[in-house]
Write a protein that holds these residues in place. Sequence first.
Motif, PDB file in Angstrom:
ATOM      1  N   GLY B  62       5.339   0.376 -13.324  1.00 39.61           N
ATOM      2  CA  GLY B  62       4.536   1.302 -12.530  1.00 39.61           C
ATOM      3  C   GLY B  62       5.352   2.492 -12.060  1.00 39.61           C
ATOM      4  N   ARG B  63       6.529   2.218 -11.542  1.00 35.97           N
ATOM      5  CA  ARG B  63       7.362   3.300 -11.005  1.00 35.97           C
ATOM      6  C   ARG B  63       7.882   4.224 -12.094  1.00 35.97           C
ATOM      7  N   THR B  64       8.094   3.679 -13.293  1.00 35.86           N
ATOM      8  CA  THR B  64       8.563   4.523 -14.390  1.00 35.86           C
ATOM      9  C   THR B  64       7.433   5.437 -14.864  1.00 35.86           C
ATOM     10  N   ILE B  65       6.205   4.905 -14.905  1.00 34.29           N
ATOM     11  CA  ILE B  65       5.074   5.720 -15.341  1.00 34.29           C
ATOM     12  C   ILE B  65       4.917   6.936 -14.438  1.00 34.29           C
ATOM     13  N   ILE B  66       5.096   6.719 -13.133  1.00 36.44           N
ATOM     14  CA  ILE B  66       4.912   7.822 -12.193  1.00 36.44           C
ATOM     15  C   ILE B  66       6.203   8.630 -12.058  1.00 36.44           C
ATOM     16  N   LYS B  67       7.206   8.228 -12.828  1.00 38.61           N
ATOM     17  CA  LYS B  67       8.496   8.906 -12.914  1.00 38.61           C
ATOM     18  C   LYS B  67       9.275   8.910 -11.597  1.00 38.61           C
ATOM     19  N   LEU B  68       9.222   7.765 -10.915  1.00 37.94           N
ATOM     20  CA  LEU B  68      10.148   7.584  -9.796  1.00 37.94           C
ATOM     21  C   LEU B  68      11.508   7.220 -10.380  1.00 37.94           C
ATOM     22  N   ARG B  95       2.296  15.322 -10.205  1.00 38.84           N
ATOM     23  CA  ARG B  95       2.389  14.526  -8.971  1.00 38.84           C
ATOM     24  C   ARG B  95       1.090  14.576  -8.177  1.00 38.84           C
ATOM     25  N   LYS B  96       0.324  15.661  -8.397  1.00 47.48           N
ATOM     26  CA  LYS B  96      -0.963  15.806  -7.720  1.00 47.48           C
ATOM     27  C   LYS B  96      -2.010  14.895  -8.358  1.00 47.48           C
ATOM     28  N   LYS B  97      -1.807  14.617  -9.655  1.00 48.84           N
ATOM     29  CA  LYS B  97      -2.792  13.799 -10.362  1.00 48.84           C
ATOM     30  C   LYS B  97      -2.512  12.311 -10.245  1.00 48.84           C
ATOM     31  N   MET B  98      -1.223  11.964 -10.045  1.00 51.67           N
ATOM     32  CA  MET B  98      -0.847  10.551  -9.985  1.00 51.67           C
ATOM     33  C   MET B  98      -0.321  10.234  -8.593  1.00 51.67           C
ATOM     34  N   LEU B 173      -5.037   9.631  -1.448  1.00 56.60           N
ATOM     35  CA  LEU B 173      -6.232  10.375  -1.835  1.00 56.60           C
ATOM     36  C   LEU B 173      -6.163  11.862  -1.470  1.00 56.60           C
ATOM     37  N   ALA B 174      -5.210  12.216  -0.608  1.00 55.31           N
ATOM     38  CA  ALA B 174      -5.203  13.555  -0.022  1.00 55.31           C
ATOM     39  C   ALA B 174      -5.192  14.679  -1.054  1.00 55.31           C
ATOM     40  N   VAL B 175      -4.496  14.460  -2.189  1.00 53.81           N
ATOM     41  CA  VAL B 175      -4.370  15.540  -3.169  1.00 53.81           C
ATOM     42  C   VAL B 175      -5.402  15.419  -4.292  1.00 53.81           C
ATOM     43  N   GLN B 176      -6.426  14.610  -4.070  1.00 49.82           N
ATOM     44  CA  GLN B 176      -7.481  14.383  -5.057  1.00 49.82           C
ATOM     45  C   GLN B 176      -6.931  13.960  -6.415  1.00 49.82           C
ATOM     46  N   PRO B 177      -6.241  12.811  -6.452  1.00 50.26           N
ATOM     47  CA  PRO B 177      -5.630  12.368  -7.704  1.00 50.26           C
ATOM     48  C   PRO B 177      -6.678  11.812  -8.670  1.00 50.26           C
TER      49      PRO B 177
END
Lengths: 336, 326
Positions: B62-68, B95-98, B173-177
């Motif tokens: 999960g963290r790799t997908i989101i590139k942490l 980062r806004k989408k995920m 949810l704040a950035v409308q992902p």
Amino acid sequence: MERLLDIKNLKTSFFTHVGEVKAVRGVSFHLDKGEALGIVGESGSGKSITMMSVMRLLADNGKIVDGEIWFDGRDLASLSENEMQKIRGNEIGMIFQDPMTSLNPVLTVGDQLTEPLLKHKKMPKEEAYKRAVEMLRLVGIPSPEKRIKQYPHEFSGGMRQRVMIAMALINEPKLLIADEPTTALDVTIQAQILELMKDLKSKINTSIILITHDLGVVADVCNRINVMYGGLIVETGKTSDIFYNPKHPYTWGLLRSVPNPKTLVKERLKPIDGQPPDLLKPPAGCPFAPRCEYAMRVCMTHMPPLFEVGENHKAACWLNHPDAPKVEAPVGRRHE
Amino acid sequence: MMENKKALISIKNLKMYFPIKKGLFGRQVSYVKAVDDVSFEIMKGETLGLVGESGCGKTTTGRTIIKLYEPTSGEIIYDGVDIAKFTPNQMLPYRKKMQMIFQDPYASLNPRMTVADIIGEAIDIHKLMTGKERMERIHYLLNVVGLNSEHANRYPHEFSGGQRQRIGIARALAVQPEFIICDEPISALDVSIQAQVVNMLEDLQRDFGLTYLFIAHDLSMVKHISNRVGVMYLGKMVELAESNELYTKPLHPYTQALLSAIPIPDPDEAMSKKRIVLEGEIPSPIDPPPGCRFKGRCKYAKPICSEQDPVFKDVGGGHMVACHLY
């Protein structure tokens, strides 16, 4: 069946700078020899504090305010600390939730395992080590002769929990109290530990009190269940009564909020709305009333007694009063 | 119903190795192969569950997908674009989408920030709104997750575990992902509160058209919320199928053992159930031996299992499994 533990009207409070937190507010139950009793409830329901009171392991600001704890002919509530020390780890064994922090990191597993034998049984050291190796083998640790010389950090989580169980059982206690023994473990390791506890219960006839919030775990191990809420027992009965014929709306809520892995049709979960009560100012009536969809006026003002609803089955809910409206339980029938 | 849907994310041969260093000069001695050659797709609007024991690599995936983490190799194709090698600057629009919801509602909220600042932080970073509009958005988000506007000026310590998890969800949810990774979002909560949060996640998915990657070790809850479920073992994906299919017809011996270990909240079934108790524990992911990772604990292990890595293949109807038995 012979009675091992009989708790009468136990009340335990914590005295904090904001006031008295009434964690346990009058709890009575018993346990027979060779029986496994489950205590379920959410955090803050008083399930752990009830058992900590039995062990007399309360924090400094905690106090048993009222009640009796009869264990094998003695009232534990009135014993001195010295007398209690002869009971802990000897007649009553305890397993804690977190195997990572309950072992002493600077002592070998062998030193910790033999401590109860050296202290309570005054056993010679060599004999104690032999017994400890035997015990490690019983709980399923491979090559125990080698492992006994190692330190806790060399053991994995599941292995440490086995060491905790071995330590709790090494003096063959009459009672084993297990507080969320598998919560920190993976399901496959949990399955191993539960099988082990059932096995040991039949082998050395220890009575077990299992504290958990996992209904699946109690369904598997326990003969009887106490459901706790807001510092009180709200329902008590045989495991089959609690699952198939529950009489308290809180029990209904608990059963409905977990998905059954067997169902193929996707049903929406039915959570219990709201939050548990604040035990600094416990409500005058039923503690569950504010979250209960069946609550009546009487529930807000008067605490319901434990109504007899079947053989050894009691529920503290006004719906079980003869004059109350008849409400059909939304859960509980056997799945065909 | 999933067949005609488009993949939002395709993971191809993803590897995440962590180097182990030793000695004064940090000589690199070997790798922890936390995620080792994993491929799967997440469809638009679906919930993909990811299960496995601790240390199997589900959280790292999960963290790799989101590139942490910077992936060692492999592709992460988000909506047609491979983001695996993107720099932090290139990542910013993604980062806004995920977004991510974390496991521990006590540790994942900054105790010195008010709820409004926690939720508003991402809005500020992406320069989406300011002033009154920003505040209105925060109040709206609080209402969406079942809290109210008065909570905006309070601090995290004033909330219970379930409420904090709601704040964490509002922040995501704040950035409308489009896509949210839920990493064990309910395991720290009480049973009755878990159901509240799960129902809310389902509602949000319906209302905002979200796609979830739901990582958890509670197998009954994962089955409940997911359309498809993937099972990981020691850095590898061993089985992936539609969730009812996986739970009724598990093919991989590990999945079979894992499912049989679920405690069922029904005493009659618990009594009658035969449990496959796995011997031993999950081996170390440091330089694992060749062949199937599960062979040491598998009762069906054959000579080929130690020689060859089983291929992760479709055995019909989108049911993927990596095992020499099939």
